[in-house]
Design a protein around this motif. Structure first.
Motif, PDB file in Angstrom:
ATOM      1  N   MET A  21      30.606  52.844  48.245  1.00  0.00           N
ATOM      2  CA  MET A  21      30.302  51.663  47.451  1.00  0.00           C
ATOM      3  C   MET A  21      30.481  52.019  45.983  1.00  0.00           C
ATOM      4  SD  MET A  21      28.905  48.513  47.401  1.00  0.00           S
ATOM      5  CE  MET A  21      27.452  47.923  48.198  1.00  0.00           C
ATOM      6  N   ILE A  22      31.216  51.208  45.291  1.00  0.00           N
ATOM      7  CA  ILE A  22      31.456  51.440  43.873  1.00  0.00           C
ATOM      8  C   ILE A  22      30.481  50.618  43.037  1.00  0.00           C
ATOM      9  CG2 ILE A  22      33.169  49.604  43.618  1.00  0.00           C
ATOM     10  CD1 ILE A  22      34.596  51.437  41.636  1.00  0.00           C
ATOM     11  N   GLU A  23      30.100  51.167  41.907  1.00  0.00           N
ATOM     12  CA  GLU A  23      29.414  50.398  40.883  1.00  0.00           C
ATOM     13  C   GLU A  23      29.993  50.840  39.556  1.00  0.00           C
ATOM     14  OE1 GLU A  23      25.148  49.849  40.844  1.00  0.00           O
ATOM     15  OE2 GLU A  23      25.198  49.857  38.657  1.00  0.00           O
ATOM     16  N   ALA A  24      30.542  49.891  38.839  1.00  0.00           N
ATOM     17  CA  ALA A  24      31.145  50.190  37.539  1.00  0.00           C
ATOM     18  C   ALA A  24      30.788  49.087  36.566  1.00  0.00           C
ATOM     19  CB  ALA A  24      32.663  50.304  37.675  1.00  0.00           C
ATOM     20  N   ARG A  25      30.658  49.476  35.306  1.00  0.00           N
ATOM     21  CA  ARG A  25      30.421  48.526  34.220  1.00  0.00           C
ATOM     22  C   ARG A  25      31.699  48.443  33.409  1.00  0.00           C
ATOM     23  NH1 ARG A  25      24.926  47.495  32.731  1.00  0.00           N
ATOM     24  NH2 ARG A  25      23.570  48.273  34.360  1.00  0.00           N
ATOM     25  N   ILE A  26      32.113  47.223  33.106  1.00  0.00           N
ATOM     26  CA  ILE A  26      33.352  47.008  32.368  1.00  0.00           C
ATOM     27  C   ILE A  26      33.038  46.237  31.099  1.00  0.00           C
ATOM     28  CG2 ILE A  26      35.643  45.956  32.420  1.00  0.00           C
ATOM     29  CD1 ILE A  26      35.605  46.303  35.466  1.00  0.00           C
ATOM     30  N   ASN A  27      33.538  46.751  29.985  1.00  0.00           N
ATOM     31  CA  ASN A  27      33.292  46.132  28.696  1.00  0.00           C
ATOM     32  C   ASN A  27      34.617  45.997  27.946  1.00  0.00           C
ATOM     33  OD1 ASN A  27      31.871  45.079  26.513  1.00  0.00           O
ATOM     34  ND2 ASN A  27      31.589  47.091  25.602  1.00  0.00           N
ATOM     35  N   ARG A  49      36.328  35.954  36.273  1.00  0.00           N
ATOM     36  CA  ARG A  49      37.021  35.056  37.211  1.00  0.00           C
ATOM     37  C   ARG A  49      38.183  35.767  37.899  1.00  0.00           C
ATOM     38  NH1 ARG A  49      35.879  31.428  33.126  1.00  0.00           N
ATOM     39  NH2 ARG A  49      37.925  31.647  32.159  1.00  0.00           N
ATOM     40  N   ASP A  50      38.953  36.528  37.138  1.00  0.00           N
ATOM     41  CA  ASP A  50      40.092  37.246  37.716  1.00  0.00           C
ATOM     42  C   ASP A  50      39.635  38.288  38.740  1.00  0.00           C
ATOM     43  OD1 ASP A  50      41.707  35.732  36.056  1.00  0.00           O
ATOM     44  OD2 ASP A  50      42.099  37.375  34.642  1.00  0.00           O
ATOM     45  N   LEU A  51      38.582  39.020  38.418  1.00  0.00           N
ATOM     46  CA  LEU A  51      38.089  40.043  39.349  1.00  0.00           C
ATOM     47  C   LEU A  51      37.459  39.422  40.593  1.00  0.00           C
ATOM     48  CD1 LEU A  51      36.599  42.658  36.879  1.00  0.00           C
ATOM     49  CD2 LEU A  51      38.583  42.972  38.373  1.00  0.00           C
ATOM     50  N   ARG A  52      36.868  38.252  40.459  1.00  0.00           N
ATOM     51  CA  ARG A  52      36.271  37.598  41.629  1.00  0.00           C
ATOM     52  C   ARG A  52      37.316  37.197  42.661  1.00  0.00           C
ATOM     53  NH1 ARG A  52      31.380  34.023  38.988  1.00  0.00           N
ATOM     54  NH2 ARG A  52      29.892  35.751  38.995  1.00  0.00           N
ATOM     55  N   SER A  53      38.583  37.141  42.268  1.00  0.00           N
ATOM     56  CA  SER A  53      39.632  36.824  43.230  1.00  0.00           C
ATOM     57  C   SER A  53      40.004  38.039  44.094  1.00  0.00           C
ATOM     58  CB  SER A  53      40.882  36.299  42.512  1.00  0.00           C
ATOM     59  OG  SER A  53      41.487  37.336  41.755  1.00  0.00           O
ATOM     60  N   VAL A  54      39.501  39.206  43.746  1.00  0.00           N
ATOM     61  CA  VAL A  54      39.771  40.424  44.508  1.00  0.00           C
ATOM     62  C   VAL A  54      38.747  40.518  45.644  1.00  0.00           C
ATOM     63  CG1 VAL A  54      39.889  42.949  44.424  1.00  0.00           C
ATOM     64  CG2 VAL A  54      40.705  41.589  42.474  1.00  0.00           C
ATOM     65  N   ARG A  55      39.242  40.546  46.867  1.00  0.00           N
ATOM     66  CA  ARG A  55      38.340  40.623  48.025  1.00  0.00           C
ATOM     67  C   ARG A  55      37.657  41.978  48.094  1.00  0.00           C
ATOM     68  NH1 ARG A  55      40.643  38.505  53.490  1.00  0.00           N
ATOM     69  NH2 ARG A  55      38.557  39.235  53.937  1.00  0.00           N
ATOM     70  N   GLY A  56      36.387  41.966  48.498  1.00  0.00           N
ATOM     71  CA  GLY A  56      35.652  43.201  48.719  1.00  0.00           C
ATOM     72  C   GLY A  56      34.777  43.644  47.564  1.00  0.00           C
ATOM     73  N   LEU A  95      35.718  49.608  48.030  1.00  0.00           N
ATOM     74  CA  LEU A  95      37.131  49.490  47.687  1.00  0.00           C
ATOM     75  C   LEU A  95      38.009  50.189  48.706  1.00  0.00           C
ATOM     76  CD1 LEU A  95      37.135  50.115  43.835  1.00  0.00           C
ATOM     77  CD2 LEU A  95      37.227  47.961  45.034  1.00  0.00           C
ATOM     78  N   SER A  96      38.973  49.456  49.207  1.00  0.00           N
ATOM     79  CA  SER A  96      40.050  50.069  49.977  1.00  0.00           C
ATOM     80  C   SER A  96      41.133  50.442  48.977  1.00  0.00           C
ATOM     81  CB  SER A  96      40.591  49.066  50.997  1.00  0.00           C
ATOM     82  OG  SER A  96      41.206  47.983  50.315  1.00  0.00           O
ATOM     83  N   GLY A  97      42.196  51.073  49.442  1.00  0.00           N
ATOM     84  CA  GLY A  97      43.295  51.397  48.541  1.00  0.00           C
ATOM     85  C   GLY A  97      43.867  50.155  47.890  1.00  0.00           C
ATOM     86  N   GLY A  98      44.034  49.086  48.668  1.00  0.00           N
ATOM     87  CA  GLY A  98      44.583  47.843  48.139  1.00  0.00           C
ATOM     88  C   GLY A  98      43.654  47.166  47.155  1.00  0.00           C
ATOM     89  N   THR A  99      42.353  47.231  47.413  1.00  0.00           N
ATOM     90  CA  THR A  99      41.387  46.614  46.508  1.00  0.00           C
ATOM     91  C   THR A  99      41.353  47.351  45.175  1.00  0.00           C
ATOM     92  OG1 THR A  99      40.049  45.960  48.410  1.00  0.00           O
ATOM     93  CG2 THR A  99      38.994  45.877  46.268  1.00  0.00           C
TER      94      THR A  99
END
Length: 128
Positions: A1-7, A27-34, A65-69
């Motif tokens: 399980m990943i946890e990252a903060r993006i600024n 919004r863009d990241l929410r389109s990424v499944r998983g 995250l899978s490789g594709g995600t």
């Protein structure tokens, strides 16, 4: 399980525009499944005007995250960076790793993908 903060950082834009960029990235990241994306809930600094600091709080990304995600997350971040020469994005992982990206070269894209893929490798080791 990943946890990252993006600024997102871009010194040439207003705080309101920076807030809009965080919203667009979310919004863009929410389109990424998983993965799940949300704003961190931080209080505004005492010397800020009417909560502007709280509006600019970083995004928190969690998920498996899978490789594709991981590649999809990298593509979203790369596209954001490519929209402005003065923009940078800082990713801080829960394990303390930090990467500030100011250009979207193939090397940077590889480092981003590896950064997100490392959590997947840790998950595999934990399952054994």
């Amino acid at each position: 399980m990943i946890e990252a903060r993006i600024n997102i950082e871009e010194p040439t834009v207003s705080p309101q525009r920076l807030h809009q960029m965080h919203d667009q990235l979310m919004r863009d990241l929410r389109s990424v499944r998983g993965i799940e994306v949300r704003r961190s809930r931080e209080d505004a600094p005492p010397d800020s005007k009417s909560g502007v600091g709280a509006q600019l709080a970083e995004l928190i990304v969690t998920g498996t995250l899978s490789g594709g995600t991981g590649a999809a997350v990298t593509q979203v971040i790369t596209a954001l960076i490519n929209r402005s020469a003065s923009r940078s994005v800082t990713i801080k992982k829960a394990d303390g790793q930090e990467l500030t990206v100011t250009g979207a070269s193939p090397e940077v894209q590889r480092r981003l993908t590896e950064m997100f893929a490392e959590d997947k490798e840790e998950d595999r080791r934990a399952e054994r």
